[in-house]
Design an enzyme around this catalytic site. Structure first.
Site, short mmCIF file in Angstrom:
data_model
loop_
_atom_site.label_atom_id
_atom_site.label_comp_id
_atom_site.label_asym_id
_atom_site.label_seq_id
_atom_site.Cartn_x
_atom_site.Cartn_y
_atom_site.Cartn_z
N LYS A 14 0.81 -1.17 -0.09
CA LYS A 14 -0.13 0.02 -0.22
C LYS A 14 0.94 1.33 -0.10
O LYS A 14 2.25 1.16 0.39
CB LYS A 14 -0.90 -0.01 1.12
CG LYS A 14 -1.83 -1.32 1.23
CD LYS A 14 -2.60 -1.27 2.30
CE LYS A 14 -3.77 -2.29 2.57
NZ LYS A 14 -4.59 -2.41 3.67
N TYR A 54 -12.41 -4.20 -3.26
CA TYR A 54 -12.81 -4.39 -2.29
C TYR A 54 -14.34 -5.08 -2.28
O TYR A 54 -14.96 -5.68 -1.40
CB TYR A 54 -12.90 -3.32 -1.23
CG TYR A 54 -11.49 -3.32 -0.68
CD1 TYR A 54 -10.95 -4.25 0.24
CD2 TYR A 54 -10.65 -2.16 -0.97
CE1 TYR A 54 -9.65 -4.20 0.73
CE2 TYR A 54 -9.27 -2.34 -0.42
CZ TYR A 54 -8.90 -3.22 0.42
OH TYR A 54 -7.49 -3.19 0.80
N ARG A 119 -0.85 -14.61 4.44
CA ARG A 119 -1.48 -13.93 5.33
C ARG A 119 -0.84 -14.17 6.71
O ARG A 119 -0.89 -13.00 7.42
CB ARG A 119 -2.87 -14.67 5.52
CG ARG A 119 -3.72 -13.97 4.07
CD ARG A 119 -4.39 -12.71 4.51
NE ARG A 119 -5.44 -12.61 5.51
CZ ARG A 119 -6.10 -11.56 5.20
NH1 ARG A 119 -6.13 -10.55 4.25
NH2 ARG A 119 -7.08 -11.06 6.13
N THR A 125 -5.35 -7.72 10.89
CA THR A 125 -5.64 -6.37 10.18
C THR A 125 -5.36 -5.02 10.98
O THR A 125 -4.54 -4.09 10.48
CB THR A 125 -7.26 -6.21 10.18
OG1 THR A 125 -7.76 -7.34 9.27
CG2 THR A 125 -7.66 -5.01 9.27
N ARG A 136 2.69 -6.42 9.57
CA ARG A 136 1.87 -5.36 10.23
C ARG A 136 2.46 -5.21 11.66
O ARG A 136 2.43 -4.22 12.21
CB ARG A 136 0.53 -5.55 9.93
CG ARG A 136 0.15 -5.54 8.63
CD ARG A 136 -1.18 -6.12 8.55
NE ARG A 136 -1.79 -5.81 7.40
CZ ARG A 136 -3.14 -6.49 6.77
NH1 ARG A 136 -3.77 -7.08 7.58
NH2 ARG A 136 -3.60 -6.13 5.85
N ASN A 156 -1.92 -0.34 7.24
CA ASN A 156 -1.25 -1.46 7.66
C ASN A 156 -0.30 -2.08 6.62
O ASN A 156 0.09 -3.21 6.35
CB ASN A 156 -2.10 -2.42 8.10
CG ASN A 156 -3.31 -2.74 7.05
OD1 ASN A 156 -3.05 -2.26 5.87
ND2 ASN A 156 -4.52 -3.41 7.52
N HIS A 159 -1.63 -5.40 1.54
CA HIS A 159 -2.98 -6.12 1.49
C HIS A 159 -2.58 -7.57 0.82
O HIS A 159 -1.58 -7.76 0.18
CB HIS A 159 -3.76 -5.64 0.30
CG HIS A 159 -4.99 -6.43 -0.23
ND1 HIS A 159 -6.08 -6.62 0.50
CD2 HIS A 159 -4.89 -7.23 -1.19
CE1 HIS A 159 -6.59 -7.78 -0.32
NE2 HIS A 159 -6.04 -8.14 -1.00
N GLU A 170 -9.10 -11.67 -7.46
CA GLU A 170 -8.44 -10.36 -7.00
C GLU A 170 -7.23 -10.24 -8.25
O GLU A 170 -7.12 -9.14 -8.69
CB GLU A 170 -7.98 -10.28 -5.59
CG GLU A 170 -8.96 -9.97 -4.66
CD GLU A 170 -8.23 -9.89 -3.16
OE1 GLU A 170 -8.98 -9.49 -2.38
OE2 GLU A 170 -6.90 -10.07 -2.88
P1 ADP Z 1 -7.52 -7.17 5.66
O1 ADP Z 1 -6.84 -6.24 5.00
O2 ADP Z 1 -6.55 -7.71 7.08
O3 ADP Z 1 -8.01 -8.24 4.87
P2 ADP Z 1 -10.17 -6.26 5.66
O4 ADP Z 1 -10.26 -6.92 4.35
O5 ADP Z 1 -11.00 -6.51 6.60
O6 ADP Z 1 -8.62 -6.52 6.23
O7 ADP Z 1 -10.08 -4.79 5.39
C1 ADP Z 1 -9.52 -4.23 4.35
C2 ADP Z 1 -8.52 -2.86 4.80
O8 ADP Z 1 -9.46 -1.96 5.15
C3 ADP Z 1 -7.67 -3.18 6.00
O9 ADP Z 1 -6.61 -3.73 5.83
C4 ADP Z 1 -7.67 -1.84 6.55
O10 ADP Z 1 -6.62 -0.91 5.80
C5 ADP Z 1 -8.89 -1.03 6.40
N1 ADP Z 1 -9.91 -1.24 7.38
C6 ADP Z 1 -10.57 -2.15 7.81
N2 ADP Z 1 -11.64 -2.06 8.72
C7 ADP Z 1 -11.17 -0.89 9.05
C8 ADP Z 1 -11.99 0.00 10.13
N3 ADP Z 1 -12.63 -0.40 10.89
N4 ADP Z 1 -11.46 0.97 10.17
C9 ADP Z 1 -10.25 1.80 9.32
N5 ADP Z 1 -9.88 0.98 8.51
C10 ADP Z 1 -10.08 -0.34 8.36
MG MG Z 2 -9.10 -8.52 3.27
#
Ligand code: ADP
Ligand code: MG
Length: 194
Positions: A14, A54, A119, A125, A136, A156, A159, A170
């Site tokens: 990112k 997303y 992962r 996350t 992370r 973070n 992705h 994806e």
């Molecule tokens: P991951 O990236 O761990 O798979 P998710 O798919 O749930 O997590 O979410 C995608 C991205 O959206 C996260 O990596 C994070 O950057 C952001 N994100 C998710 N939930 C939140 C939240 N509640 N507040 C702020 N940012 C969030």
């Molecule tokens: Mg995700």
């Protein structure tokens, strides 16, 4: 069916990963575990590309909302809304701003259990609670509290696809078939053969 050693996953460094000069560190970790880099490109993604990424999974907005609501409740806080889709939609808006703020690097990594291994190495996350030793957990200090207070997405660094099905969808979204390179890495003999 493809042999398990050809499982592929999408990784995106990112904008904060690029700005923090962590591209090499992130790539190094996947190289070292034995995964094979089969595609890579740098771009500033459009809002549309990010939103589609997303929402390939039609449940993602609701699930992201549920995750945040559960997190708030677990900490004894009141969630911003009781409605997961409402919360998830706000998160999606913040994510579009975050991911379009500068260049990202999209990559496809291949190897046995690529999705789960990548992962595991990225960590959870929220960097505050990601395990030590994960990308992370080791390189960034953000949290739900900090991100929510500033009205932005959690920073973070990376992705990675969450499941084999998500990875297939994806990769198709970010890469054309001909951008994925088929080749043999010498170490595959040691990793997979007798
Ligand atoms: P991951 O990236 O761990 O798979 P998710 O798919 O749930 O997590 O979410 C995608 C991205 O959206 C996260 O990596 C994070 O950057 C952001 N994100 C998710 N939930 C939140 C939240 N509640 N507040 C702020 N940012 C969030
Ligand atoms: Mg995700």
């Amino acid at each position: 069916m493809k042999h398990i050693k050809h499982e592929q996953t999408l990784v995106i460094v990112k904008p904060d990963g690029i700005q923090r000069s962590l591209v090499g560190e992130i790539i190094k970790r996947y190289e070292q575990i034995g995964l094979k880099l089969v595609a890579m490109k740098m771009l500033v993604p459009s809002g549309d590309l990010v939103e589609k990424h997303y929402t390939i999974d039609p449940n993602w907005v609701r699930l992201a909302g549920e995750k945040q609501i559960a997190n708030a409740r677990a900490k004894g806080e009141t969630p911003a809304s009781e409605f997961p889709v409402e919360v998830g939609t706000v998160v999606l808006g913040h994510l579009k701003k975050y991911l379009t703020s500068g260049p990202v690097i999209a990559m496809v990594w291949e190897g046995a259990h690529a999705v789960a291994i990548v992962r595991k190495m990225i960590g959870g996350t929220e960097p505050l609670s990601s395990d030590v030793g994960t990308i992370r957990g080791d390189f960034v200090l953000d949290s739900y509290v900090l991100a929510n207070q500033s009205g932005r997405a959690i920073r973070n660094l990376v992705h990675a696809s969450g499941s084999v099905k998500e990875a297939v969808d994806e990769i198709k979204h970010w890469f054309k078939n001909e951008e994925i390179v088929e080749y043999r890495l010498v170490q595959e003999a040691i990793l997979y053969e007798i």
